[in-house]
Design a protein around this motif. Sequence first.
Motif, PDB file in Angstrom:
ATOM      1  N   ARG A  46       0.796  -1.236   0.000  1.00 21.21           N
ATOM      2  CA  ARG A  46       0.000   0.000   0.000  1.00 21.21           C
ATOM      3  C   ARG A  46       0.828   1.286   0.000  1.00 21.21           C
ATOM      4  NH1 ARG A  46       0.225   2.481   4.774  1.00 21.21           N
ATOM      5  NH2 ARG A  46       0.976   1.303   6.575  1.00 21.21           N
ATOM      6  N   MET A  47       1.857   1.338  -0.808  1.00 20.88           N
ATOM      7  CA  MET A  47       2.690   2.525  -0.920  1.00 20.88           C
ATOM      8  C   MET A  47       2.392   3.230  -2.240  1.00 20.88           C
ATOM      9  SD  MET A  47       4.068   2.264   1.950  1.00 20.88           S
ATOM     10  CE  MET A  47       3.781   0.917   3.096  1.00 20.88           C
ATOM     11  N   GLU A  48       2.398   4.549  -2.233  1.00 23.07           N
ATOM     12  CA  GLU A  48       1.988   5.298  -3.415  1.00 23.07           C
ATOM     13  C   GLU A  48       2.800   4.956  -4.664  1.00 23.07           C
ATOM     14  OE1 GLU A  48      -0.915   7.316  -3.412  1.00 23.07           O
ATOM     15  OE2 GLU A  48      -1.003   6.194  -1.533  1.00 23.07           O
ATOM     16  N   PRO A  49       4.126   4.750  -4.598  1.00 20.61           N
ATOM     17  CA  PRO A  49       4.835   4.348  -5.814  1.00 20.61           C
ATOM     18  C   PRO A  49       4.329   3.026  -6.383  1.00 20.61           C
ATOM     19  CG  PRO A  49       6.384   5.053  -4.125  1.00 20.61           C
ATOM     20  CD  PRO A  49       5.055   4.943  -3.462  1.00 20.61           C
ATOM     21  N   VAL A  50       4.006   2.076  -5.500  1.00 20.12           N
ATOM     22  CA  VAL A  50       3.500   0.785  -5.962  1.00 20.12           C
ATOM     23  C   VAL A  50       2.111   0.955  -6.565  1.00 20.12           C
ATOM     24  CG1 VAL A  50       2.922  -1.580  -5.284  1.00 20.12           C
ATOM     25  CG2 VAL A  50       4.865  -0.419  -4.229  1.00 20.12           C
ATOM     26  N   PHE A  51       1.272   1.774  -5.948  1.00 24.85           N
ATOM     27  CA  PHE A  51      -0.043   2.038  -6.527  1.00 24.85           C
ATOM     28  C   PHE A  51       0.080   2.649  -7.924  1.00 24.85           C
ATOM     29  CE2 PHE A  51      -2.248   2.490  -2.125  1.00 24.85           C
ATOM     30  CZ  PHE A  51      -2.486   1.124  -2.085  1.00 24.85           C
ATOM     31  N   MET A  52       1.056   3.551  -8.107  1.00 24.82           N
ATOM     32  CA  MET A  52       1.265   4.136  -9.435  1.00 24.82           C
ATOM     33  C   MET A  52       1.673   3.064 -10.442  1.00 24.82           C
ATOM     34  SD  MET A  52       2.980   7.917  -9.119  1.00 24.82           S
ATOM     35  CE  MET A  52       3.717   8.023  -7.490  1.00 24.82           C
ATOM     36  N   VAL A  53       2.554   2.173 -10.024  1.00 27.89           N
ATOM     37  CA  VAL A  53       2.981   1.067 -10.878  1.00 27.89           C
ATOM     38  C   VAL A  53       1.776   0.204 -11.259  1.00 27.89           C
ATOM     39  CG1 VAL A  53       4.263  -1.114 -10.890  1.00 27.89           C
ATOM     40  CG2 VAL A  53       5.369   0.984 -10.076  1.00 27.89           C
ATOM     41  N   LEU A  54       0.978  -0.174 -10.282  1.00 32.39           N
ATOM     42  CA  LEU A  54      -0.172  -1.048 -10.548  1.00 32.39           C
ATOM     43  C   LEU A  54      -1.237  -0.338 -11.368  1.00 32.39           C
ATOM     44  CD1 LEU A  54      -0.498  -2.829  -7.073  1.00 32.39           C
ATOM     45  CD2 LEU A  54       0.633  -3.653  -9.138  1.00 32.39           C
ATOM     46  N   GLY A  55      -1.381   0.972 -11.158  1.00 35.05           N
ATOM     47  CA  GLY A  55      -2.325   1.731 -11.971  1.00 35.05           C
ATOM     48  C   GLY A  55      -1.934   1.698 -13.441  1.00 35.05           C
ATOM     49  N   GLN A  56      -0.659   1.930 -13.717  1.00 35.11           N
ATOM     50  CA  GLN A  56      -0.193   1.878 -15.101  1.00 35.11           C
ATOM     51  C   GLN A  56      -0.397   0.487 -15.696  1.00 35.11           C
ATOM     52  OE1 GLN A  56       3.924   2.952 -15.738  1.00 35.11           O
ATOM     53  NE2 GLN A  56       3.734   2.811 -17.966  1.00 35.11           N
ATOM     54  N   SER A  57      -0.108  -0.547 -14.921  1.00 34.00           N
ATOM     55  CA  SER A  57      -0.292  -1.914 -15.415  1.00 34.00           C
ATOM     56  C   SER A  57      -1.757  -2.207 -15.677  1.00 34.00           C
ATOM     57  CB  SER A  57       0.291  -2.911 -14.412  1.00 34.00           C
ATOM     58  OG  SER A  57       1.701  -2.764 -14.318  1.00 34.00           O
TER      59      SER A  57
END
Length: 549
Positions: free
Chosen positions: A501-512
């Motif tokens: 639940r970290m914002e960089p990971v959310f950004m990664v998953l959003g792009q995917s």
Amino acid sequence: MQKIKIGLKLMFVLAFLQVEAQHSTTKVDVVVYGGTPAAITAALQVKQAGKSVLLLSPDQHLGGLSSGGLGYTDTGNKAVIGGLAKKFYQDVYNHYSRESSWNWQSRASFGNRGQGTVAMDSAHRTMWIFEPHVAEDIFDSWVRDHQIDVVRGAYLDRQESAIVKEGTTIKTIKTVDGKIYEAKIFIDATYEGDLMALAKVSYTIGREANHTYEEQWNGVQTGVFQHRHHFIAQISPYKREGDPSSGLVYGVSAQDPGQYGEADQKLQAYCFRMCLTNDARNRKPFAKPIAYDPQYYVLLQRLFRAGWDEAFQKFDLVPNHKTDANNHGPFSTDFIGMNYNYPEASYAERKSIIEAHRRYQQGLYYFMANDPSVPTAIRTKMAEWGLAKDEFEDNDNWPWQLYIREARRMLGHYVTTEHNILGKRKVEDPIGMGSYTLDSHNTQRYVTKEGFVQNEGDIGVHVPAPYAISYGSIIPRSDECSNLLVPVCLSSSHIAFGSIRMEPVFMVLGQSAGAAAVLALDNDGGVQHVDYGMLKKQLLESGQVLEKK
């Protein structure tokens, strides 16, 4: 009389047009619901692929936590942050490379402080620490430069009639203003998972029992203390110290905390990540909040008396004499136990919960800066801090976004558990990587058998290496919904989510999620039928990191 008739006809026509506008249908390839960083990267990925996309943001300000105060980025291993997420931090670097960006302090005086590594990495041209308005400006520039259509203040109508599904396919959704949106693919990139829930996709709230997924760090964690966010000193929970008949002080639960490892529906605490400043030119002193009650802070008063001196431990510095101030210690900005109803609450009820958190935190700062029971040294230092006048200017300088650390979590095609996070189980369809500690904030505050106050739920377990996140964790089960992707409230156990639940990971998953949506559009529209080989190729071409080299 003729003029009156014409006037009445005009009124009827205008009323009819207004009703028609409210119920008009907007059609696009992909609707992304949310204003979070994940929502923005998802929409941008779709747009760059040449598909039509609409970003429906319930928020007026884009960027979620990243533009809402969380500027001291929780990253873990930065080498596994790629794609648009990395570009965001490169844009931050470019901003702070300009001398004009340092308006309250010089670049040289900031140094190069960071979390685990340098803040401003010239080798990779990334910067991981930033002011809230800088993040918002970057996200706004992305949607503007790429001409992404955004509807702000667009709240999903959460009534059952507001969604039309044909079998497992969502056809349309409606917002509370009556507008209807039709798409072939939908992406729920909110912190709450409201669209997921409306679509009748299975989800869970709270902590699973350890035996559910054969985990160690899930469920009730009584007696586990890893972050110094518990009461080390023996502090009385009673209004009259040592006297149970006097009743409990505010914020202490009379309920038994539960047995170690068992399930409950409680949530780790929320707070606001605060952009404070000690620069007198830009500082607004802490004001006494409405309905201020110093009794809320009796436990803190007793902590100070017991010698606790870590009140400023998490005043992490970001540029221009500002902070990203976070919770630290046994009694701090986390409003423990006051968020349990938030995920399923109505919008009005959520607003009330958010406002209660704001009053609590405003009162906490005011108490520390002004109450005579607070040690003089702490009062004096706290009075040097205040809200930054040039942040959140349309919200009385208070963050727009409450830190929703956890709400709903999907029960999807694949459930990520601590076994994935700790490297004991691999996935065959990675769409991004995480690396942060297994992390949960406190969930409840209770009375021990010995008659003292204690916190429960805080976990901080080292993750040995970066881990892959499965595509199956952002898609629902095929028998529930075939055209929805969920990159934020994804399918994982409570404790696994604590790392993800970290914002960089959310950004990664959003792009995917955006990339998967495009592939689904080019095939049969089913997100469960996306060819992973093609998805992997697309993700690698867009700069995503899928394995640690």
